[in-house]
Design a protein around this motif. Structure first.
Motif: not given
Length: 217
Positions: A61-63, A66-67, A70, A122, A125, A128
């Motif tokens: 969730v902190t990448c 990844c966000a 997503q 989600h 993410m 962030q």
């Protein structure tokens, strides 16, 4: 011990765990990181276990990558393959810095319940950018947890529960022992799908791999 003190202690332990995981990653080789065999703590959407095609994503969730995946790829992927039950999509947690935020976020998502797990993941993410703007990540986690039906007392209990932290550490260790050392990482029926220079596997590359598996007798 106050909830705030417990949270700080959890943060230190989570950071130490992340450092250990990073050290393990430098030694781990590729060893079936995307095996479709169910693992303890798997969270999944789409087709039932045993589906012809299983897509596994390792993410945090902190990448930021990844966000981005997503935001840019997930909607089309979900519509094409998850909502249609063509694949079983499995999400596996692999915390990235700041590790204390990632671990806490994962625990809050699980405490919110299976039906709200992905909404929380989600939501974190997508938030962030708040941290880069100076918002305390803890405030973001609590806001999202509140939105999922958890009050502050429940969130404090969730993120300071030793059993929850131990389970999170075990999931991280399993990912690293499987040779997964970056996020997001995608596997289609155990074969990693990589898009060079991309923010995770592209829709085109994922579709190519999925359709090839679906076409098999």
């Amino acid at each position: 011990m106050s909830a705030q003190t417990k949270y700080a202690a959890m943060s230190r332990r989570a950071a130490m765990t992340a450092a250990a995981m990073a050290a393990m990653a430098t030694l781990a080789g590729c060893n079936g990181g995307g095996t479709p065999t169910a693992a303890e703590g798997d969270m999944a959407l789409g087709a039932a276990e045993g589906a012809k095609v299983t897509v596994i994503e390792y993410a945090s969730v902190t990448c930021p990558h990844c966000a981005t995946w997503q935001e840019q790829t997930w909607p089309a992927f979900k519509a094409a393959y998850v909502d249609t039950n063509k694949v079983r999509y499995v999400f596996r947690e692999l915390p990235t810095p700041p590790a204390n935020v990632a671990v806490a976020g994962f625990m809050i998502a699980r405490c919110a319940g299976e039906d709200k797990y992905f909404d929380v993941i989600h939501g974190i993410m997508a938030s962030q950018g708040e941290w880069r703007a100076g918002v305390n990540p803890r405030d973001t986690l609590f806001r999202i947890g509140n939105g999922a039906g958890l009050n502050n007392e429940q969130i404090d209990a969730c993120i300071t529960d030793p059993a929850n932290l131990k389970a999170s550490e075990e999931r991280s260790e399993a990912a690293m022992k499987a040779g997964v050392n970056s996020t997001p990482a995608f596997f289609v029926n155990g074969v990693e799908v990589v898009t060079p220079g991309g923010e995770g596997a592209s829709m085109a590359d994922l579709s190519r791999a999925i359709e090839a598996e679906l076409a098999k007798g």
